[in-house]
Design an enzyme around this catalytic site. Structure first.
Site, short mmCIF file in Angstrom:
data_model
loop_
_atom_site.label_atom_id
_atom_site.label_comp_id
_atom_site.label_asym_id
_atom_site.label_seq_id
_atom_site.Cartn_x
_atom_site.Cartn_y
_atom_site.Cartn_z
N SER A 150 65.71 6.72 -41.73
CA SER A 150 65.37 4.97 -41.33
C SER A 150 66.07 4.83 -40.61
O SER A 150 66.81 5.42 -39.81
CB SER A 150 65.54 5.21 -42.85
OG SER A 150 65.87 3.48 -42.55
N ARG B 136 14.58 -0.07 -36.90
CA ARG B 136 16.30 -0.07 -36.51
C ARG B 136 16.83 -1.08 -36.56
O ARG B 136 16.00 -2.69 -36.55
CB ARG B 136 15.80 -0.26 -34.39
CG ARG B 136 17.38 0.05 -34.27
CD ARG B 136 17.79 0.04 -32.46
NE ARG B 136 16.47 0.83 -31.93
CZ ARG B 136 16.25 1.01 -30.76
NH1 ARG B 136 16.55 0.58 -29.61
NH2 ARG B 136 14.95 2.43 -30.30
#
Lengths: 352, 352, 352, 352
Positions: free
Chosen positions: A245, A283
């Site tokens: 950390s 389409r």
């Protein structure tokens, strides 16, 4: 390809879904179209270094896709290029070529994860731990059985992904080209063929989305369990290289497990673009054009999830003493835990 | 089971996912557990009319599920009931029994839709219409080919749903019961068996979610195209019984097509609960308990989508004159439209 | 940043969510932390060119984020850098800085779209067209009223986004730093402050996700209507620069409208990562780490949707003759269509 | 209204979103329309007992909604009923009336939860516990500060929900009725008014979806933390009435926390139907018709999440000794934990 890409996705997979990879796949599709239609165009015409995908993307804005300008550029070099394909033929085929290449990499990560999982299952057949339901201690189980459960998930997801049909497409503007042409294209590219065009029947894309979701879920399940079992008070697992950390250097985070979970969330979100939504008539006017970034991201993060799960598993430290201590006061025995390991390993070996 | 249920879901399917159906399925699972463990309990104990599912749901709030109080009630009648099952065994098995019954109804609707679609494809092999991409006229196609595309989508979704594994579950509290017991339970109930418990590996539930999504998508594709082709200015399709409007009685709405689309959206939303999300360790603390309403709704709306698509298709009026007129000025020919119809019909017939 | 990025997202917005932009934002956050804590570190230390975000991402894999290695690198140059921040402070603040910069660009696109919309509404107060419900002709309306409806949607979404709180964060490892320090950081950066840390209360991130969703929806509504009204048989609208097709050069596609819809789908998917999902205890183990790519993508595609809607509107050709012809046989009058335009314009002007 | 409804949703809330409640709301909207248009129809005509919502739903299938047959039935009793409304006016207004009634109940549950949370925060200002990031111990914090974080989340979600605009709708078939009529309807019903109709601009519905998501997230955050802190090895929290297990009666499950999490997942899924998706032109062909079941479910499960969070908090047992023991070896101090409690309580009190 995405924010902090290297944090989530292995370099080869980033390359496999990059714009360069898409360009190469589109040109490979165009080349194969020329071949199966007997157009007799030099392979040189299809060299990626001749084209600029960023410029094609920009230019393609007026056409909703980059293949329209690409086809124009190809025709400047070979007048008979591209025909009789439509831009969707090229993009759908390219999408599946990109997916095929990315899939190889994802499967390799899954295999690595499954191998590590199988070793853990084998090695810990006798390592008793607490089984937990609703995160409460319930009855004893073994860590071997827990790893066996993960293994089954990985093998199942691997199979689903490996079995996914990745078809070529060559139907022409409204899908009415002779379907044998599409079959020849598929053969030329070593791809699957569909009996009929899938311009607006997106089952192949949805199927890929489902499979990537399944990969994400199998990896996130491992990530979740590792995170839970790595909690300090439980202390049954840790990652060898677990990260620290910025403000607490003493911490040992199960970093790979955490990233597997993060990647899975990103898979689910992107795959949802592929699995839900209808395409209009011959389409779609929007639903189709949303697929490309979502597909790249879903592939990349699925591979990222698999790679992270693999890293977590390959570096997993099993603290059998803590497992024993935590389970010490639990009633009951481990039942058929060993049979579960056997079955999972058999399933895994049958797959390999 | 849901707001305005009859608007969306056929009555038999509403019954199939009702709380009564769930209760019956849970009791059937309990009965089968008793049978395979040789508990020798009278079938009378498992009669649904003895139990109140609303009260069990209420009471189960303290236990996160209704099986804990159900098991208590069963044991008052037969002390050896329920053992060695855990509540998840009963609920997971019941969920799959509910799904199995609902699936039969959904498949029947899909079959009806596919049959109507096949007739349309056959009858309109020579009916020329405009093919449209991005909702712009592109090249001629036939309505037969359009219907053939729908048919392929329906048959594919049908197959995916029919092929979905619906397994029983009998693993005990942490999944370590002898797996042969689970196999015996599956055999007793005529269900699929998994080699290992799936308490926290939810692939079967996810697979069901995917299949229902696919059903929704196939039906919504039809709904979308019908809605588009039924626009006044296009006028190529109409629904025979298309509904009116409270303020405009002259209108003819493609009501069934609209409802197919609405149902599909509700399928996607509910199926997402089944397909994404990990389950902690040996039983999830929240993700599992969210499945039951989502599963019922996903099944119901998938069947609603299929029934609506079927109604739309069975009552579809094809205005060939408008199709011809709209396509009159389009260049090009219909290409292999007929071959597409052939292939779709062959695929359909191979399935039936 | 995403597949075919230039197809969807304007160049300045691509830059605003790039890894370079994130690096600059993280360093700006680190610099401001140093300032408010009186750390007396030279601004030179925070110059982006000193750091390699790709390498930090790669290195950060062991730590689940790129700030841990960045903080290490900073401390090599200034030992008191980064303290008392935790990596989440830096990343959360940086995320909101990135969002703030991207927001400025998105708002500008929305303003352009709204301006064009207001002109259309004003200019077409008297242009009668068919109002359509369920895509069926219903009653007359004006195109001015239609555009007024779009305008209201744009202005509302703009306001929501502009009003979104974008707070800084400085709570330290578990959020227990003096909250006045966080307020000083916010002041230093000209950002909002929250009364308490939001390490694991992700309302600000969710709020941003909601606002981006709203932007996507407002733009997609316009895209959808334009696509529908541009159909050949309806022919009421067209885009001036509407693109062609690789195989059908005569076609005029409403390309910008289509891309607005595609972008919106990608916004919804990515925003869902920000809006749903809980963060564990004082910092999440996966849910947090999934936010960064999703935030970048949601911002980029929201801007892409706004830019596409703007292009569509700015180049919109209104075919009043076709509108009149299509509405010729409709009963009824346009009612208060003009009042709607008035109200929408008033709402728009009040906003500007 | 949903599978095992009583498990998740309090009885009053189930009633508030029931079909009966929807019928009453539709009739209330019809009555108010009659009032504001001066139709002079006896209130008796609008009595719910005269109508059968199940039959109307069934009959409405041909019209895509139940208001078309309801309007027919009303006109049989009063020929001038319903006009000039369209079915969407009635349904949108009814949806917001249902939401308003349900909201009152949800807010009450949130208030209960917030009250309990405030007491916990106050009582445990000095109760030191380990702060955990990535589920690893990080630095000390207090349980008061943890509860304060939950409180802020609850109050914020409450405010968002309370502030959500719930408008009436009266625009007629294509939204061109005089907008002052809509304002009169809103006034008659004590509801919000929008300046222009929202038939196809669904910001109000999306805003409600966002607010319900926020409620779910705030409650699920509490559920998640309680589940984690209730793990046996951590043992810092337990629910007083935590449920058992059908096979392990000794277990103490944090049942309410688990159900809060389950409900939140169901909120997210259903709210997604409300927040994403565009509506075509003047009325949508599918997206609109999907809203009603999703809205009911999102309201119900949001209330279920709030009620479960409240139960969990009201019965929460805090084991300060375990907290102290678990945090015993952690470096650091609790910093400004007390200031966080102060600020959260101030925020809460300002709200009340």
């Amino acid at each position: 390809m995405t924010t902090f890409a290297a944090l989530y996705v292995p370099a080869p997979l980033r390359a496999a879904v990059s714009d360069d990879a898409w360009l190469a796949a589109m040109l490979e599709a165009e080349r194969a179209v020329a071949t199966v239609t007997g157009a007799e165009i030099s392979d040189d015409v299809f060299r990626p270094e001749l084209y600029d995908i960023a410029a094609l993307s920009e230019e393609g804005r007026a056409d909703t896709n980059p293949v329209v300008p690409l086809a124009r550029a190809l025709r400047e070099r070979a007048a008979n290029a591209h025909a009789p394909a439509t831009s969707q033929d090229i993009l759908d085929t390219a999408a599946m070529l990109v997916a095929r290449n990315a899939r190889t990499l994802i499967l390799a990560e899954l295999d690595g994860a499954a191998g590590a999982c199988a070793e853990l299952a084998e090695a810990h057949r006798s390592t008793v731990m607490a089984g937990r339901t609703l995160l409460q201690q319930a009855q004893p189980i073994t860590f071997g059985a827990t790893a066996a459960g993960w293994l089954v998930g990985l093998v199942r997801a691997r199979r689903r992904l490996a079995d996914t049909i990745l078809p070529a497409q060559l139907g022409g503007p409204v899908g009415t080209l002779d379907p044998e042409l599409g079959e020849r294209l598929a053969a030329e590219l070593g791809m699957d063929a569909k009996a009929t065009p899938w311009h607006a029947n997106r089952a192949p894309m949805a199927g890929l989305g489902y499979a990537l979701d399944a990969v994400g879920a199998a990896c996130a399940k491992i990530g979740l369990d590792v995170v839970l079992l790595a909690q300090n008070e439980i202390g049954e697992l840790s990652e060898r290289e677990g990260g620290g950390s910025s403000s607490m250097p003493h911490k040992r985070n199960p970093a790979a497990a955490v990233l597997a979970r993060a990647c899975a969330r990103l898979v689910y979100a992107n795959a949802s673009v592929l699995t839900a939504g209808e395409h209009e008539l011959q389409r779609a006017a929007g639903t189709w054009q949303a697929e490309w970034p979502a597909l790249s991201a879903a592939l990349a993060f699925a591979g990222g999830a698999a790679a992270a799960a693999r890293r977590s598993l390959e570096g997993l430290q099993v603290h059998a003493d803590r497992m024993a201590a935590n389970a010490a006061e639990l009633d009951g025995d481990i039942g058929a835990a060993d049979a579960l390991v056997e079955r999972a390993l058999a399933y895994y070996r049958a797959q390999a």
